[in-house]
Design a protein around this motif. Structure first.
Motif, short mmCIF file in Angstrom:
data_model
loop_
_atom_site.label_atom_id
_atom_site.label_comp_id
_atom_site.label_asym_id
_atom_site.label_seq_id
_atom_site.Cartn_x
_atom_site.Cartn_y
_atom_site.Cartn_z
N LYS A 26 0.83 -1.19 0.00
CA LYS A 26 0.00 0.00 0.00
C LYS A 26 0.87 1.25 0.00
N THR A 27 1.93 1.22 0.79
CA THR A 27 2.83 2.36 0.85
C THR A 27 3.48 2.61 -0.50
N GLN A 28 3.90 1.53 -1.17
CA GLN A 28 4.50 1.66 -2.49
C GLN A 28 3.49 2.20 -3.49
N ALA A 29 2.25 1.67 -3.46
CA ALA A 29 1.22 2.12 -4.37
C ALA A 29 0.92 3.60 -4.15
N SER A 30 0.91 4.02 -2.88
CA SER A 30 0.65 5.42 -2.57
C SER A 30 1.73 6.31 -3.16
N ALA A 31 2.98 5.88 -3.07
CA ALA A 31 4.08 6.66 -3.63
C ALA A 31 3.96 6.75 -5.15
N GLU A 32 3.62 5.63 -5.78
CA GLU A 32 3.46 5.62 -7.23
C GLU A 32 2.31 6.52 -7.65
N LEU A 33 1.22 6.47 -6.90
CA LEU A 33 0.06 7.31 -7.22
C LEU A 33 0.43 8.79 -7.13
N GLN A 34 1.12 9.17 -6.07
CA GLN A 34 1.51 10.56 -5.92
C GLN A 34 2.40 11.02 -7.07
N HIS A 35 3.26 10.11 -7.54
CA HIS A 35 4.13 10.45 -8.67
C HIS A 35 3.32 10.71 -9.93
N VAL A 36 2.33 9.85 -10.20
CA VAL A 36 1.49 10.02 -11.39
C VAL A 36 0.67 11.30 -11.29
N LEU A 37 0.09 11.56 -10.11
CA LEU A 37 -0.71 12.76 -9.93
C LEU A 37 0.14 14.02 -10.11
N SER A 38 1.37 13.96 -9.67
CA SER A 38 2.28 15.10 -9.85
C SER A 38 2.58 15.34 -11.33
N GLN A 39 2.73 14.23 -12.07
CA GLN A 39 2.94 14.35 -13.52
C GLN A 39 1.74 15.03 -14.18
N MET A 40 0.53 14.63 -13.76
CA MET A 40 -0.68 15.22 -14.31
C MET A 40 -0.77 16.69 -13.95
N ASP A 41 -0.35 17.05 -12.74
CA ASP A 41 -0.35 18.46 -12.33
C ASP A 41 0.57 19.28 -13.23
N ARG B 220 -4.57 17.06 -8.84
CA ARG B 220 -5.12 17.68 -7.63
C ARG B 220 -6.63 17.86 -7.76
N ASP B 221 -7.08 18.33 -8.92
CA ASP B 221 -8.51 18.53 -9.13
C ASP B 221 -9.24 17.19 -9.22
N MET B 222 -8.60 16.19 -9.78
CA MET B 222 -9.22 14.88 -9.90
C MET B 222 -9.55 14.31 -8.52
N LEU B 223 -8.67 14.57 -7.55
CA LEU B 223 -8.89 14.06 -6.19
C LEU B 223 -10.08 14.72 -5.50
N LYS B 224 -10.51 15.86 -6.01
CA LYS B 224 -11.67 16.52 -5.42
C LYS B 224 -12.96 15.77 -5.72
#
Length: 241
Positions: A31-46, A144-148
């Motif tokens: 879960k921790t690894q997936a969370s890190a990967e997710l944050q990386h992808v979301l940052s790319q989208m930002d 960031r907006d997607m998470l809303k």
């Protein structure tokens, strides 16, 4: 036409995919690894959203209807551009079976059918932001907006037509939206932060698979791409209800 009916009608034509919510089982380190990967992808989208001006892409939309066990395929070109504070979208569906043009700008969705020379206009009014939120998933919308609007999970990496992607699972936070759009999968190009594939299922078992290719980012798109090619005799109708 009420917002729920309009959502079903519009998103059937445009882009937007759903299945019953699936849950991932994993150990805490995973879960921790997936969370890190997710944050990386979301940052790319930002980052992609910050510099977003326009996108043009070829598409193939496969619409599957479970009740008749049939798939309808439509092909064409889709365009997105930032115009002031809004994202505009246009699509040309042009294949052997159907030719239609779709335009989303301001607070209106317009569908032009050349065969009957008619434009059907829907005014989304106060629901404009919600429609734009669905439209720009993976095309100019930020993580960031997607998470809303969605609970987002990272489902792993996957190659799509030779492109390295991150697969994301989106579940709408709104119960009203979940009744129509229960679940969305996005495949995000990890190099560019844009969507190359989307899969959208409804609770009934119907789904839409949208594939995008020849994606051109921030290239000049002629204004004519965002105008319906009507004729002097075109009939304009606006469903009410």
């Amino acid at each position: 036409m009420n917002p729920s009916q309009l959502s079903e009608s519009f998103l059937k034509w445009c882009l937007l995919g759903l299945i019953f919510c699936s849950m991932l089982s994993a150990q805490e380190p995973a879960k921790t690894q997936a969370s890190a990967e997710l944050q990386h992808v979301l940052s790319q989208m930002d980052q992609s959203a910050t510099g977003f001006r326009s996108t043009q892409a070829a598409f193939v939309w496969d619409q599957y209807q479970k009740v008749v066990d049939e798939t309808d395929t439509q092909k064409g070109t889709v365009y997105f551009r930032r115009n002031g504070n809004e994202i505009q979208m246009a699509a040309e569906i042009d294949d052997a079976s159907v030719h239609k043009s779709i335009l989303f700008a301001g607070s209106k969705i317009q569908v032009y059918e050349p065969k009957i020379d008619q434009v059907t206009t829907y005014n989304v009014g106060k629901d404009r932001d919600a429609f734009e939120g669905f439209l720009v998933l993976g095309f100019g919308g930020s993580g960031r907006d997607m998470l809303k609007s969605f609970d987002v999970s990272y489902l792993g990496s996957e190659k799509v037509d030779g492109v390295e992607t991150a697969k994301l699972d989106l579940v709408p936070k709104s119960e009203k939206v979940r009744n129509t759009f229960g679940h969305i999968w996005l495949w995000i190009d990890t190099a560019r932060g844009v969507s190359v594939q989307q899969k959208m299922f409804s609770p009934s078992g119907d789904y839409r698979l949208a594939k995008y290719s020849d994606i051109q980012l921030n290239q000049k798109i002629a204004d004519t791409a965002f105008r319906l090619k009507t004729t002097p005799k075109t009939k304009f109708v606006s469903p009410q209800g």
